[in-house]
Enzyme design. Structure first.
Site, short mmCIF file in Angstrom:
data_model
loop_
_atom_site.label_atom_id
_atom_site.label_comp_id
_atom_site.label_asym_id
_atom_site.label_seq_id
_atom_site.Cartn_x
_atom_site.Cartn_y
_atom_site.Cartn_z
N ARG A 241 0.85 -1.20 0.00
CA ARG A 241 0.00 0.00 0.00
C ARG A 241 0.87 1.23 0.00
NH1 ARG A 241 -3.58 -2.43 -1.27
NH2 ARG A 241 -5.66 -2.66 -0.41
N GLU A 270 -2.35 7.87 -3.99
CA GLU A 270 -2.61 7.53 -5.39
C GLU A 270 -4.07 7.81 -5.74
OE1 GLU A 270 -1.39 3.37 -4.90
OE2 GLU A 270 -3.48 2.77 -5.19
N HIS A 288 -0.85 0.42 -9.55
CA HIS A 288 -1.58 -0.46 -8.62
C HIS A 288 -2.27 -1.61 -9.37
CE1 HIS A 288 -3.57 -0.48 -4.40
NE2 HIS A 288 -3.44 -1.71 -4.87
C1 GLV Z 1 -5.00 -4.58 -3.79
O1 GLV Z 1 -4.23 -3.74 -3.49
C2 GLV Z 1 -5.68 -5.40 -2.84
O2 GLV Z 1 -5.60 -5.12 -1.63
O3 GLV Z 1 -6.33 -6.36 -3.27
#
Ligand code: GLV
Length: 346
Positions: A241, A270, A288
Site C-alpha cells: 500500500r 494515489e 496499482h
Molecule cells: C489490492 O491492493 C488489494 O488489496 O487487493
C-alpha cells in the site's frame, strides 16, 4: 428494496459472468464506468442499497453509511481493506468482506516482475529505446544487478509474502523475513525463510519487498530512518500500500544514490504519484495493478459475489460469508429484514 428484491450496488464495472449470479436474487445497480465518488455521492449510493461491492477508491466510514439503514454487507474487491472503517461498520451492523487468497500468486508474480525490472533497469531502458536513442549499445551501458546469491528480504510474511519467498528458490536467493509474528517452523522451512528483526532485515537485504497491510502502526514503516539503514546497492519493492513508504524520503534516497532502485505499484495519495519519483529513472512505476490478471480479477469478483450471496442466504456458503472481516457485525445483521435461510454464526 426494489420490488421484492434487495438492491446491490456495484461501484465499478467488473466481470459480467460473476455479477450475473446476483441477478436472480438482487436488483443489481452496476456502475458502467470507473468513477471516484465524492463522500456525499458515495453516501447517496449506499443509502439506496442492501449490499455493496466496492473498490479501494471507496472509503466506507461512519459518514458513508450514516444514511444506509438497509445496508447489510460491504464486499471489498481487494484483499487489503484500509478503505473500510470496520469499527464503524460493526457499529452500524454492516458486515464486511475481502478477497483474501485468490490473488496471492498473481501478486507474488508481480512483485518479482517489479523486482527484476527494477534490478535490470527495464523501465529506463524501454523509455530510452522508445525515444529513438538506440544507435549503438555500449558494452558497459545498462548494467543492472544480479539477483542470484543475493538476499531477498520480505517485510510482512502473510500468504503473499510466503508465495514471494517460495519463488526465491528458483532464483537462488536466501530469504530473510520480518513479520508481526514469527511463522510456524514448517512454514519457515517450506519457504526457506529465516526470521530476523526489522533492523537486521533492513541492513541485510539486497532486495526488500513490502507486503504488509496499511494500518496506523505501519504508516511510514519505511521512512528516512529505515532507508538510511539499507545498503546503497539495495532495491526496494512495494506491492502493499502507498503510505507504508514515505515517498518523499524514498525519492531523496534514490536521487542521492543512497538506494540503488525501486519498483513501486502503490503510492501515497494515489492516483497521484509524488513528482520527485516521476522525475527519477531508477524507479519502475505501475498503477496499482499487482493483482490485475484476467483470472485473478475475475476470481476476486467471484469472491465478492459469494460473500454477498452468502449473507443473504444464497449460494454455496449460504448464511456464512466466507471472507468476513468483522464477524461481530453479524449479531446485528441477523436482526435484518432479510433473514438468511440459515442464521449466520460467528
Ligand atoms: C489490492 O491492493 C488489494 O488489496 O487487493
Amino acid at each position: 428494496m426494489a420490488g421484492n428484491k434487495p438492491v446491490v450496488w456495484v461501484s465499478r464495472p467488473t466481470f459480467d459472468s460473476e455479477i450475473a449470479r446476483l441477478r436472480p436474487h438482487f436488483e443489481v445497480r452496476e456502475e458502467t464506468r470507473e468513477a471516484k465518488f465524492a463522500p456525499a455521492e458515495l453516501a447517496a449510493k449506499l443509502a439506496g442499497c442492501d449490499a455493496a461491492i466496492v473498490g479501494l477508491k471507496e472509503r466506507v466510514d461512519a459518514a458513508a453509511v450514516a444514511g444506509a439503514t438497509r445496508l447489510r454487507i460491504v464486499a471489498n474487491l481487494a484483499v487489503g481493506y484500509d478503505n473500510l472503517d470496520l469499527a464503524a461498520l460493526v457499529a452500524a451492523g454492516i458486515a464486511a468482506s475481502n478477497t483474501a487468497d485468490v490473488l496471492n500468486e498473481s501478486v507474488a508474480d508481480y512483485a518479482w516482475a517489479l523486482l527484476l525490472g527494477a534490478a535490470r533497469r527495464m523501465g529506463a531502458a524501454e523509455r530510452w529505446l522508445r525515444a529513438g536513442q538506440w544507435h549503438a549499445t555500449e558494452f558497459k551501458e545498462w548494467l543492472g544487478a544480479d539477483v542470484r546469491g543475493h538476499v531477498l528480504g520480505i517485510l510482512g510474511m502473510g500468504r503473499i509474502g510466503q508465495a514471494i519467498a517460495r519463488r526465491a528458490q528458483g532464483f537462488g536467493m536466501p530469504v530473510l523475513y520480518h513479520n508481526r509474528s514469527r511463522l510456524p517452523a514448517d512454514v519457515e522451512r517450506e519457504c526457506r525463510a529465516r526470521y530476523v528483526d526489522k533492523a537486521e532485515l533492513l541492513r541485510e537485504s539486497d532486495f526488500l519487498v513490502l507486503v504488509l497491510p496499511l494500518t496506523p502502526e505501519t504508516r511510514h514503516a519505511v521512512g528516512a530512518a529505515e532507508l538510511a539503514q539499507m545498503k546503497p546497492t539495495a532495491v526496494l519493492v512495494n506491492v502493499a500500500r502507498g503510505g507504508i513508504v514515505d515517498d518523499a524520503a524514498l525519492a531523496a534516497a534514490l536521487r542521492e544514490g543512497r538506494l540503488a532502485a525501486a519498483g513501486l505499484d502503490v503510492f501515497e495519495g494515489e492516483p497521484r504519484v509524488h513528482p520527485d519519483l516521476l522525475a527519477l529513472d531508477n524507479v519502475l512505476l505501475s498503477p496499482h495493478i499487482a493483482s490485475a490478471t484476467t483470472d485473478t480479477r475475475r476470481a476476486m469478483t467471484a469472491v465478492a459475489v459469494d460473500n454477498v450471496l452468502a449473507l443473504f442466504g444464497h449460494g454455496p456458503h449460504a448464511g456464512h460469508p466466507p471472507n468476513l472481516l468483522n464477524p461481530e457485525a453479524l449479531a446485528v445483521v441477523a436482526r435484518a429484514p432479510f433473514p438468511t435461510r440459515e442464521e449466520p454464526t460467528r
